[in-house]
Design a protein around this motif. Sequence first.
Motif, PDB file in Angstrom:
ATOM      1  N   GLY A 152       6.635  15.881   4.774  1.00 32.04           N
ATOM      2  CA  GLY A 152       5.575  15.099   5.393  1.00 32.04           C
ATOM      3  C   GLY A 152       5.885  13.626   5.328  1.00 32.04           C
ATOM      4  N   ALA A 153       4.899  12.821   5.738  1.00 31.53           N
ATOM      5  CA  ALA A 153       5.026  11.364   5.693  1.00 31.53           C
ATOM      6  C   ALA A 153       3.910  10.807   4.823  1.00 31.53           C
ATOM      7  CB  ALA A 153       4.952  10.777   7.099  1.00 31.53           C
ATOM      8  N   ALA A 154       4.046   9.541   4.450  1.00 28.20           N
ATOM      9  CA  ALA A 154       3.045   8.887   3.591  1.00 28.20           C
ATOM     10  C   ALA A 154       1.838   8.501   4.445  1.00 28.20           C
ATOM     11  CB  ALA A 154       3.654   7.665   2.921  1.00 28.20           C
ATOM     12  N   ASN A 155       1.056   9.501   4.824  1.00 31.55           N
ATOM     13  CA  ASN A 155      -0.064   9.290   5.739  1.00 31.55           C
ATOM     14  C   ASN A 155      -1.163   8.430   5.133  1.00 31.55           C
ATOM     15  OD1 ASN A 155       0.561  11.083   8.182  1.00 31.55           O
ATOM     16  ND2 ASN A 155       0.919  12.470   6.474  1.00 31.55           N
ATOM     17  N   PHE A 156      -1.478   8.660   3.876  1.00 30.52           N
ATOM     18  CA  PHE A 156      -2.525   7.876   3.210  1.00 30.52           C
ATOM     19  C   PHE A 156      -2.151   6.394   3.195  1.00 30.52           C
ATOM     20  CE2 PHE A 156      -4.098   5.742  -0.578  1.00 30.52           C
ATOM     21  CZ  PHE A 156      -5.464   6.012  -0.549  1.00 30.52           C
ATOM     22  N   LEU A 157      -0.941   6.098   2.749  1.00 30.66           N
ATOM     23  CA  LEU A 157      -0.505   4.706   2.646  1.00 30.66           C
ATOM     24  C   LEU A 157      -0.397   4.056   4.025  1.00 30.66           C
ATOM     25  CD1 LEU A 157       2.211   4.998  -0.152  1.00 30.66           C
ATOM     26  CD2 LEU A 157      -0.140   4.164  -0.362  1.00 30.66           C
ATOM     27  N   GLY A 158       0.049   4.820   5.011  1.00 33.86           N
ATOM     28  CA  GLY A 158       0.156   4.275   6.360  1.00 33.86           C
ATOM     29  C   GLY A 158      -1.204   3.915   6.936  1.00 33.86           C
ATOM     30  N   ALA A 159      -2.179   4.795   6.755  1.00 34.73           N
ATOM     31  CA  ALA A 159      -3.527   4.533   7.259  1.00 34.73           C
ATOM     32  C   ALA A 159      -4.171   3.366   6.519  1.00 34.73           C
ATOM     33  CB  ALA A 159      -4.381   5.793   7.125  1.00 34.73           C
ATOM     34  N   ARG A 160      -3.932   3.302   5.231  1.00 39.05           N
ATOM     35  CA  ARG A 160      -4.483   2.187   4.462  1.00 39.05           C
ATOM     36  C   ARG A 160      -3.886   0.869   4.942  1.00 39.05           C
ATOM     37  NH1 ARG A 160      -5.829   1.823  -1.973  1.00 39.05           N
ATOM     38  NH2 ARG A 160      -6.369  -0.384  -1.994  1.00 39.05           N
ATOM     39  N   ALA A 161      -2.582   0.843   5.193  1.00 34.50           N
ATOM     40  CA  ALA A 161      -1.931  -0.379   5.679  1.00 34.50           C
ATOM     41  C   ALA A 161      -2.495  -0.794   7.038  1.00 34.50           C
ATOM     42  CB  ALA A 161      -0.429  -0.169   5.762  1.00 34.50           C
ATOM     43  N   ALA A 162      -2.729   0.179   7.926  1.00 31.29           N
ATOM     44  CA  ALA A 162      -3.271  -0.127   9.251  1.00 31.29           C
ATOM     45  C   ALA A 162      -4.657  -0.750   9.143  1.00 31.29           C
ATOM     46  CB  ALA A 162      -3.325   1.141  10.086  1.00 31.29           C
ATOM     47  N   THR A 163      -5.498  -0.171   8.294  1.00 33.18           N
ATOM     48  CA  THR A 163      -6.865  -0.677   8.135  1.00 33.18           C
ATOM     49  C   THR A 163      -6.860  -2.032   7.440  1.00 33.18           C
ATOM     50  OG1 THR A 163      -7.549   1.643   7.918  1.00 33.18           O
ATOM     51  CG2 THR A 163      -9.180  -0.037   7.378  1.00 33.18           C
ATOM     52  N   GLU A 164      -6.014  -2.186   6.423  1.00 33.39           N
ATOM     53  CA  GLU A 164      -5.904  -3.482   5.737  1.00 33.39           C
ATOM     54  C   GLU A 164      -5.440  -4.577   6.694  1.00 33.39           C
ATOM     55  OE1 GLU A 164      -4.900  -2.017   1.158  1.00 33.39           O
ATOM     56  OE2 GLU A 164      -3.278  -2.520   2.541  1.00 33.39           O
ATOM     57  N   HIS A 165      -4.561  -4.228   7.626  1.00 36.78           N
ATOM     58  CA  HIS A 165      -4.096  -5.186   8.629  1.00 36.78           C
ATOM     59  C   HIS A 165      -5.275  -5.703   9.452  1.00 36.78           C
ATOM     60  CE1 HIS A 165      -1.877  -6.876  12.017  1.00 36.78           C
ATOM     61  NE2 HIS A 165      -2.449  -6.000  12.824  1.00 36.78           N
ATOM     62  N   LEU A 166      -6.147  -4.802   9.876  1.00 36.62           N
ATOM     63  CA  LEU A 166      -7.307  -5.211  10.681  1.00 36.62           C
ATOM     64  C   LEU A 166      -8.305  -6.022   9.852  1.00 36.62           C
ATOM     65  CD1 LEU A 166      -7.758  -1.877  12.675  1.00 36.62           C
ATOM     66  CD2 LEU A 166      -6.954  -4.079  13.574  1.00 36.62           C
ATOM     67  N   VAL A 167      -8.475  -5.627   8.597  1.00 36.70           N
ATOM     68  CA  VAL A 167      -9.359  -6.388   7.705  1.00 36.70           C
ATOM     69  C   VAL A 167      -8.824  -7.811   7.520  1.00 36.70           C
ATOM     70  CG1 VAL A 167     -10.208  -6.584   5.331  1.00 36.70           C
ATOM     71  CG2 VAL A 167     -10.271  -4.368   6.497  1.00 36.70           C
ATOM     72  N   ALA A 168      -7.520  -7.945   7.330  1.00 33.96           N
ATOM     73  CA  ALA A 168      -6.909  -9.252   7.122  1.00 33.96           C
ATOM     74  C   ALA A 168      -7.064 -10.148   8.347  1.00 33.96           C
ATOM     75  CB  ALA A 168      -5.429  -9.084   6.784  1.00 33.96           C
ATOM     76  N   LEU A 169      -7.151  -9.549   9.530  1.00 32.99           N
ATOM     77  CA  LEU A 169      -7.358 -10.328  10.751  1.00 32.99           C
ATOM     78  C   LEU A 169      -8.803 -10.799  10.888  1.00 32.99           C
ATOM     79  CD1 LEU A 169      -5.260  -8.208  13.298  1.00 32.99           C
ATOM     80  CD2 LEU A 169      -4.730 -10.506  12.463  1.00 32.99           C
TER      81      LEU A 169
END
Length: 339
Positions: A152-169
């Motif tokens: 599999g892939a690091a789905n949890f970490l990837g989704a967290r990074a995507a959401t954190e990116h939007l929060v940071a904006l």
Amino acid sequence: MATIARAAGVSVPTVSRVLSGDDQVAAATRVRVERMIDEYGYRARKTRPPASPELIHVIYPRLDTAWQVEHIRGMESVTQEAGVGLIVSALDRGPAGKKDLLRRAHTGQAAGAILAAASGDTSLGTVLGQLNVPVVTLDPGAKAAANLPTIGAANFLGARAATEHLVALGHRRIGTITGSQGGLLCSRARLDGYRAALEAAGIAEDPSLIRHGEFEYRSGVASARQLLDLVDPPTAIFAFSDYIALGVYEAARMRGLSIPGQLSVVGFDDLPAARWASPPLTTVRQPLQDMGSLAARTVLNLARRKALESPRMELDTRLVERGSSASPPRSDRRGGVTA
């Protein structure tokens, strides 16, 4: 052989001697062991290459997405080098692929099988295990056998990074559209990552901003329209796949909204279409080809009786920033826009 030995009340070497045709085994013991072999459907793995080429079978629930093509490209790079064939089948096309796999498993031609996505939820893994055929699950479903090796892939970490990116904006109203909520473990992990990022930022989760869809373009269109119809719509949407994200693009176009001026969008996968979209899609890259090649190598290692470093293998994801995400508009000018 250990299972057969326990069932017949004999030692593993005795089972081995029966399978090899050793005439030193007592007749009654041989009959008992052979009866257990038939009952469990066990077939000894061949130690010599069969007359025809060995094959790795890949089973998907259905074949309709570009991320499957990326998987298969990775698998082919490994199987071609190993001189092993690759057969790709889909469960929604009828029982032919499944029957072909089981027939080859019985005759020793199946080097192994890769059960992708929800195809691992079927009984295939158990049946192939009884036939001594190596099995690996790739992006498994929620009901896949726990004893099978998983890629599999690091789905949890990837989704967290995507959401954190939007929060940071600067976004605080962040909608999300899931895929196959009850079917795939990756979808559950991505939702957990989204929630974890909101919690870490002190943003209360709003259930109205979560839409459960499928990993399909049309699901993205329908779910995004529901989100944009809210009295207080999101300023950003995190889609659980690039296909869903492209559906969000279409829903925004239908509403007359600009991306990213009035709506930011982030996807997941980093398919070639993400780079071709207008604007190019910010997305989470999961190494689909690497996942496919690792699945094929793992099957071949199991077939060659090599020990695995771990039964659970997870490859890294990373956020790829492009043109679809930006800071939210200073004032919401969408209230008067209708479908």
